[in-house]
Design an enzyme around this catalytic site. Structure first.
Site, PDB file in Angstrom:
ATOM      1  N   SER A 139     -26.610  13.149  22.301  1.00  0.00           N
ATOM      2  CA  SER A 139     -27.589  14.050  22.906  1.00  0.00           C
ATOM      3  C   SER A 139     -28.915  13.319  22.994  1.00  0.00           C
ATOM      4  CB  SER A 139     -27.747  15.309  22.044  1.00  0.00           C
ATOM      5  OG  SER A 139     -28.873  16.072  22.447  1.00  0.00           O
ATOM      6  N   TYR A 152     -28.664  20.205  14.025  1.00  0.00           N
ATOM      7  CA  TYR A 152     -28.076  19.603  15.219  1.00  0.00           C
ATOM      8  C   TYR A 152     -28.657  18.214  15.479  1.00  0.00           C
ATOM      9  CZ  TYR A 152     -26.501  19.059  20.038  1.00  0.00           C
ATOM     10  OH  TYR A 152     -25.920  18.585  21.197  1.00  0.00           O
TER      11      TYR A 152
END
Length: 239
Positions: A139, A152
């Site tokens: 990401s 996350y």
């Protein structure tokens, strides 16, 4: 260049993983779809209906026996593994004090442990043949931080660090390892709906699949260490 290669794609039931599997199959890659939901079989049937040779395996990337079983079945079915796409992932956004230990642990089991287990399982077969490509979908928050994203973000930083270290271990053996770090993508991420009109200007799953194709089809003498991609509308700090 990719014809008759064999790829394992994790998290291939829907979203990015499904798009990656379809993109590779369109380029004559024989694909193994690995996912935790019943939809994995439906995705495989869609590909078979289009005339592609595929194998669907349902399992949990965090369970070593299920990962090893997938790799063994791939070898039995296709005889080799050329490409691994570690795509399976989950996420949520909460303040640290609102995050339970169980949520933290499960996030790391899927996002980090799954990448480790699949990489570990395929490497002996890639080393034996002196070639292979491992692509980890991380990401853009593997390069920056965001509020309410401690768990996350930490998991994606871990994937980035793991990828870089493994890449250095195996590049002299002919094995390429890299990450794709997308920004906002229109998927089912964080219990949202893919195709929501509010996400119309976000990246599409096919955009990420195109990046995977680019990395996987690079000439043998070249390694693409990292691809970062964002929708034009996304504002973010320098990364």
């Amino acid at each position: 260049m990719l014809k008759n290669k064999v790829a394992i794609v994790t998290g291939a039931s829907r979203g990015i993983g499904k798009a990656v599997a379809f993109k590779l199959a369109q380029h004559e890659v024989q694909v193994v779809l690995f996912g935790s939901s019943e939809q994995i079989q439906q995705s495989a049937e869609e590909l078979e209906h289009l005339g592609h040779r595929v194998l669907a395996i349902r399992g949990d990337v965090a369970r070593e026996n299920e990962v090893n079983d997938c790799v063994s079945k791939t070898i039995e079915h296709f005889g080799k593994i050329d490409i691994l796409v570690n795509n399976a992932g989950i996420g949520f956004f909460k303040d640290v004090e609102a995050t339970s230990l169980e949520e933290w642990q499960r996030l790391f089991e899927v996002n980090v442990q799954g990448v480790f287990l699949f990489t570990k399982a395929v490497l002996p077969y890639m080393k034996e043949r002196g070639q292979g490509t491992i692509i980890n979908i991380a990401s853009d928050v593997a390069r920056r931080t965001i509020p309410k994203g401690a768990a996350y973000t930490a998991s994606k930083y871990a994937v980035q660090g793991f990828t870089g270290s493994v890449a250095q271990e195996v590049r002299k053996l002919g094995i390429r390892v890299g990450t794709i770090n997308p920004g906002m993508v229109d998927t089912y991420f964080n219990n949202t709906v893919q195709g929501d009109p509010q996400k119309k200007d976000w990246l599409k799953v096919e955009d990420v699949a195109d990046a995977v194709l680019y990395m996987a089809s690079a000439p043998k003498h070249m390694v693409v260490d990292e691809v970062m991609l964002h929708p034009l509308i996304q504002e973010y700090p320098n990364v």
